[in-house]
Design an enzyme around this catalytic site. Structure first.
Site, mmCIF file in Angstrom:
data_model
loop_
_atom_site.group_PDB
_atom_site.id
_atom_site.type_symbol
_atom_site.label_atom_id
_atom_site.label_comp_id
_atom_site.label_asym_id
_atom_site.label_seq_id
_atom_site.Cartn_x
_atom_site.Cartn_y
_atom_site.Cartn_z
ATOM 1 N N ALA A 56 0.847 -1.198 0.000
ATOM 2 C CA ALA A 56 0.000 0.000 0.000
ATOM 3 C C ALA A 56 0.882 1.248 0.000
ATOM 4 O O ALA A 56 1.186 1.806 1.043
ATOM 5 C CB ALA A 56 -0.924 0.002 1.218
ATOM 6 N N VAL A 86 26.421 22.060 -14.949
ATOM 7 C CA VAL A 86 27.225 23.297 -14.936
ATOM 8 C C VAL A 86 28.596 23.025 -14.300
ATOM 9 O O VAL A 86 29.619 23.521 -14.755
ATOM 10 C CB VAL A 86 26.478 24.432 -14.183
ATOM 11 C CG1 VAL A 86 27.394 25.621 -13.912
ATOM 12 C CG2 VAL A 86 25.248 24.890 -14.979
ATOM 13 N N PHE A 87 28.609 22.192 -13.263
ATOM 14 C CA PHE A 87 29.875 21.852 -12.601
ATOM 15 C C PHE A 87 30.722 20.893 -13.446
ATOM 16 O O PHE A 87 31.905 20.708 -13.164
ATOM 17 C CB PHE A 87 29.599 21.185 -11.241
ATOM 18 C CG PHE A 87 29.454 22.144 -10.082
ATOM 19 C CD1 PHE A 87 28.337 22.958 -9.966
ATOM 20 C CD2 PHE A 87 30.421 22.219 -9.094
ATOM 21 C CE1 PHE A 87 28.187 23.825 -8.887
ATOM 22 C CE2 PHE A 87 30.300 23.078 -8.011
ATOM 23 C CZ PHE A 87 29.177 23.887 -7.910
ATOM 24 N N GLN A 105 26.760 32.076 -23.347
ATOM 25 C CA GLN A 105 25.305 32.188 -23.368
ATOM 26 C C GLN A 105 24.626 30.834 -23.062
ATOM 27 O O GLN A 105 23.572 30.802 -22.428
ATOM 28 C CB GLN A 105 24.858 32.698 -24.739
ATOM 29 C CG GLN A 105 23.475 33.294 -24.713
ATOM 30 C CD GLN A 105 23.085 33.845 -26.071
ATOM 31 O OE1 GLN A 105 23.155 33.163 -27.080
ATOM 32 N NE2 GLN A 105 22.683 35.089 -26.093
ATOM 33 N N GLU A 133 5.516 11.612 0.002
ATOM 34 C CA GLU A 133 4.259 12.373 0.180
ATOM 35 C C GLU A 133 3.355 12.236 -1.053
ATOM 36 O O GLU A 133 2.603 13.146 -1.386
ATOM 37 C CB GLU A 133 4.554 13.847 0.460
ATOM 38 C CG GLU A 133 5.265 14.042 1.766
ATOM 39 C CD GLU A 133 4.418 14.700 2.827
ATOM 40 O OE1 GLU A 133 4.723 14.513 4.003
ATOM 41 O OE2 GLU A 133 3.441 15.385 2.496
ATOM 42 N N TRP A 136 8.618 2.601 5.361
ATOM 43 C CA TRP A 136 9.023 3.923 4.867
ATOM 44 C C TRP A 136 8.562 5.071 5.748
ATOM 45 O O TRP A 136 8.059 6.087 5.246
ATOM 46 C CB TRP A 136 8.483 4.142 3.442
ATOM 47 C CG TRP A 136 8.906 3.099 2.472
ATOM 48 C CD1 TRP A 136 10.167 2.623 2.297
ATOM 49 C CD2 TRP A 136 8.067 2.394 1.539
ATOM 50 N NE1 TRP A 136 10.166 1.659 1.316
ATOM 51 C CE2 TRP A 136 8.900 1.504 0.833
ATOM 52 C CE3 TRP A 136 6.712 2.444 1.233
ATOM 53 C CZ2 TRP A 136 8.409 0.664 -0.155
ATOM 54 C CZ3 TRP A 136 6.232 1.601 0.247
ATOM 55 C CH2 TRP A 136 7.063 0.728 -0.432
#
Ligand code: COS
Length: 383
Positions: free
Chosen positions: A131, A339-340, A280, A365, A157
């Site tokens: 469930a 980006v890194f 850019q 949730e 959980w």
């Protein structure tokens, strides 16, 4: 980013205190608790000392009554530093809100002041192995025997379950009735027949223990039933209407942290004789990330303000905010790693943690598929 003009002075003060705690006390130890999968004991104690556990509790029960907006602001700030700690912190409003919704005066007086002071924490236990999304299919039984209920089954959980002093736990008094048999109970870990089970080994939010519970002829006093028999499912759903914005805010916090890190790195990192922020292609990525974060925050704040104005039935806006913010966090953290570049894929920088942490926001949730189902049902009705 400009100040959010619609916040009251009190809301700003709460946010600023949470921000200070997050940056000074939580951020420095976040990588350690992630790496070691350990509980941030000191941080949780400090949050309690600073009055952060009671912001959702009405003043009459010892809280500061800062409502859904206060909860969202604090969740975002803590999550900016550590999403696992934000999950531990958020488990108390999640587990405690059902008491506000459906508790008797006696139950409120017994639990809320201690939750507000942070003397005990709360947790919310709905899920089971069969469930998850289909919450109404839960199998744990509750049978009335004199002045108590006898609970049998296993729950799964539960965030912060191993550290909770009271758990709002859902069981069924009659499996044949489906959702209409589900009943809520306030279970304390010391009750006979209650045991905490295995702790999950997780991809992210590793500072937050996610545990199973086993109930073997667990004895719960009848006075700890929350609401009437069969009212539990509605209590569970109404609670999620309140807390899904908080989960959205947690996602916003993680996304903001990833954006901040990406902007900082892009300005520093030089390639082809210039900072990569001058390209850019990178600028457009950062601009898209900023829009995602800002849009998600506004959706969270919109539903929080609806809740605080006493609006009935906020499922649509709650699910939209949770779903949008969680998807935004996944996209923004993934782009931050990009980006890194190679550095982002290592554990020397926090963005890989943000990306792992963001993933759970699309799952817990209520999965984002369930949120879309709730949204669609509000749009087209039940067909
Ligand atoms: N507020 C009040 N009542 C609600 C409600 C809400 N938000 N949502 C549903 N209900 C009521 C319905 O009105 C219905 O009542 P009636 O029978 O009197 O009409 C009853 O609850 C059953 O609702 P429904 O038939 O919609 O239930 P389903 O079994 O179809 O399940 C979903 C609905 C899928 C939305 C629900 O199971 C869900 O949210 N699943 C995800 C669970 C989850 O979030 N798990 C993680 C939580 S632990 S962190």
């Amino acid at each position: 980013m400009r100040e959010l003009y619609y916040l009251t002075d009190e809301q700003r003060a709460i946010r600023d205190l949470a921000r200070e705690i997050a940056r000074e006390k939580i951020a420095p130890v976040a990588a350690y608790h992630d790496e070691t999968e350990s509980y941030p004991e000191e941080v949780m104690k400090f949050l309690a000392q600073q009055g952060m556990m009671g912001i959702w509790v009405p003043e009459a029960y010892g809280g500061t009554d800062a409502g859904a907006m206060g909860v969202s602001l604090v969740a975002e700030e803590i999550a900016w530093a550590c999403a696992g700690t934000a999950t531990n912190w958020g488990a108390t409003p999640l587990g405690g809100y059902p008491i506000l919704l459906a508790g008797t005066e006696e139950q409120k007086r017994r639990y809320l002041p201690r939750l507000a002071a942070g003397e005990i924490l709360a947790a919310y236990s709905l899920s089971e192995s069969a469930a998850g999304s289909d919450a109404a299919a839960l199998q744990t039984t509750a049978a009335r025997k004199g002045d108590r209920y006898i609970l049998n089954g296993s729950k799964l959980w539960c965030s912060n379950g191993s550290h909770a002093g009271v758990i709002t736990l859902f069981a069924t008094v009659d499996r044949s009735k489906g959702a209409k048999g589900i009943t809520a109970f306030l279970v304390e870990p010391g009750f006979p027949g209650f045991a905490v089970g295995k702790k999950e080994k997780k991809m992210g939010i590793r500072a937050s223990p996610t545990v199973a519970f086993h109930l073997e002829n667990c004895e719960v006093p009848a006075e700890n039933r929350l609401g009437a028999e069969g009212e539990g499912f509605k209590i569970a759903m109404r609670t999620l209407d309140f807390t899904r914005p908080m989960t959205g805010a947690t996602a916003v916090g993680v996304a903001q942290a990833a954006l901040d890190a990406a902007v900082g790195y892009a300005r520093e990192r030089r390639q082809f004789n210039q900072p990569i922020a001058a390209f850019q292609g990178v600028q457009f990525m950062l601009a898209d990330m900023a829009m995602q974060v800002h849009g998600a925050r506004l959706m969270v704040h919109h539903v929080a303000s609806l809740v605080d104005r006493g609006a009935e039935g906020t499922s649509l806006e709650s699910s939209m905010a949770k779903c949008f913010a969680a998807d935004a966090a996944m996209r923004v953290t993934t782009d931050a790693v990009q980006v890194f570049g190679g550095a982002g894929y290592t554990r020397e920088f926090p963005v890989e943690r943000f990306m792992r942490d963001a993933k759970i926001m699309q799952i817990y949730e209520g999965t984002n598929q369930i949120q879309r189902l709730v949204i669609a049902q509000q749009l087209v009705g039940r067909l």
